[in-house]
Design a protein around this motif. Structure first.
Motif, short mmCIF file in Angstrom:
data_model
loop_
_atom_site.label_atom_id
_atom_site.label_comp_id
_atom_site.label_asym_id
_atom_site.label_seq_id
_atom_site.Cartn_x
_atom_site.Cartn_y
_atom_site.Cartn_z
N UNK A 99 7.97 2.50 -12.25
CA UNK A 99 8.49 3.86 -12.13
C UNK A 99 7.55 4.88 -12.71
N UNK A 100 7.03 4.60 -13.91
CA UNK A 100 6.10 5.53 -14.56
C UNK A 100 4.81 5.69 -13.76
N UNK A 101 4.35 4.61 -13.14
CA UNK A 101 3.12 4.65 -12.36
C UNK A 101 3.35 5.23 -10.96
N UNK A 102 4.61 5.43 -10.61
CA UNK A 102 4.99 5.96 -9.28
C UNK A 102 4.46 5.06 -8.17
N UNK A 103 4.55 3.75 -8.41
CA UNK A 103 4.12 2.76 -7.42
C UNK A 103 5.35 2.19 -6.73
N UNK A 104 5.34 2.20 -5.42
CA UNK A 104 6.50 1.71 -4.65
C UNK A 104 6.44 0.19 -4.43
N UNK A 105 5.29 -0.40 -4.64
CA UNK A 105 5.14 -1.84 -4.41
C UNK A 105 4.04 -2.38 -5.31
N UNK A 106 4.01 -3.71 -5.44
CA UNK A 106 2.96 -4.34 -6.24
C UNK A 106 1.56 -4.09 -5.67
N UNK A 107 1.35 -4.22 -4.33
CA UNK A 107 0.02 -3.92 -3.79
C UNK A 107 -0.43 -2.49 -4.09
N UNK A 108 0.50 -1.54 -4.01
CA UNK A 108 0.15 -0.15 -4.30
C UNK A 108 -0.25 0.01 -5.76
#
Length: 205
Positions: free
Chosen positions: A184-193
């Protein structure tokens, strides 16, 4: 990002050439700044965040090849185009080896220069975007707690939750909680992202 967002810096010791190029590019919608010596430009280059460069090869104080070499050493390289006269092709090749995007032989048509500058401006804009994204990622990493940063390091290394949990002395369920929080903090929607976002950055605890 349009042309006016990127400043085209013209470095040439001949005032007539500087003014002619500036008029052409300004008329074509580019933002332009001129510099009469390479030394004057070098003094400003480290502060330039969104620009590209047109430089003549043969100048009295510092030639175009040396200008590019010094920019590269200083970490202030810009997308650059060198203008070369007849017989300067070997120097132009050296300029390319030192990071020039293109070289244009005199005499050249306006369209050839405009097209080349257009490519340089696009590259400069892309570099600004990449830099902004990198800075944003670093800020997000800085917002992580120590434990979240440790979990991030394990995740990016490809470790499963159980391995991360064992190394950190916590439960796999707790790892999942930290992992959800850092995503959430990194604003990543998936592990690859997430991996693409932080690859090449220091994510060690």
């Amino acid at each position: 990002m349009n042309r006016i967002d990127t400043v085209v810096h013209i470095v040439d010791d001949e005032e007539v050439v500087r003014n002619s190029l500036a008029f052409l590019l300004t008329s074509s919608g580019f933002a332009v700044r001129t510099h009469e010596t390479a030394s004057a430009f070098l003094a400003l280059a480290p502060a330039i965040r969104n620009g590209c460069l047109i430089t003549d090869l043969r100048m009295p104080d510092i030639d175009g090849v040396e200008l590019l070499r010094r920019l590269r050493v200083a970490g202030a390289m810009l997308p650059a185009i060198v203008i070369t006269g007849h017989g300067d092709v070997q120097m132009a090749v050296e300029a390319m080896k030192n990071g020039a995007l293109d070289f244009i032989e005199k005499p050249f048509s306006d369209d050839v220069l405009i097209d080349s500058i257009g490519r340089a401006v696009s590259q400069a804009a892309a570099q600004v975007t990449d830099t902004a994204m990198l800075e944003a990622t670093r800020e997000r990493i800085g917002s992580l707690s120590d434990r979240e940063a440790q979990v991030l390091k394990g995740v990016v290394a490809g470790q499963p939750n159980k391995t991360i949990a064992f190394e950190l002395g916590i439960s796999p369920r707790t790892v999942e909680v930290y992992r959800a929080g850092l995503m959430g903090k990194m604003q990543a929607k998936s592990l690859p992202e997430l991996v693409r976002m932080v690859v090449g950055l220091d994510v060690g605890a």
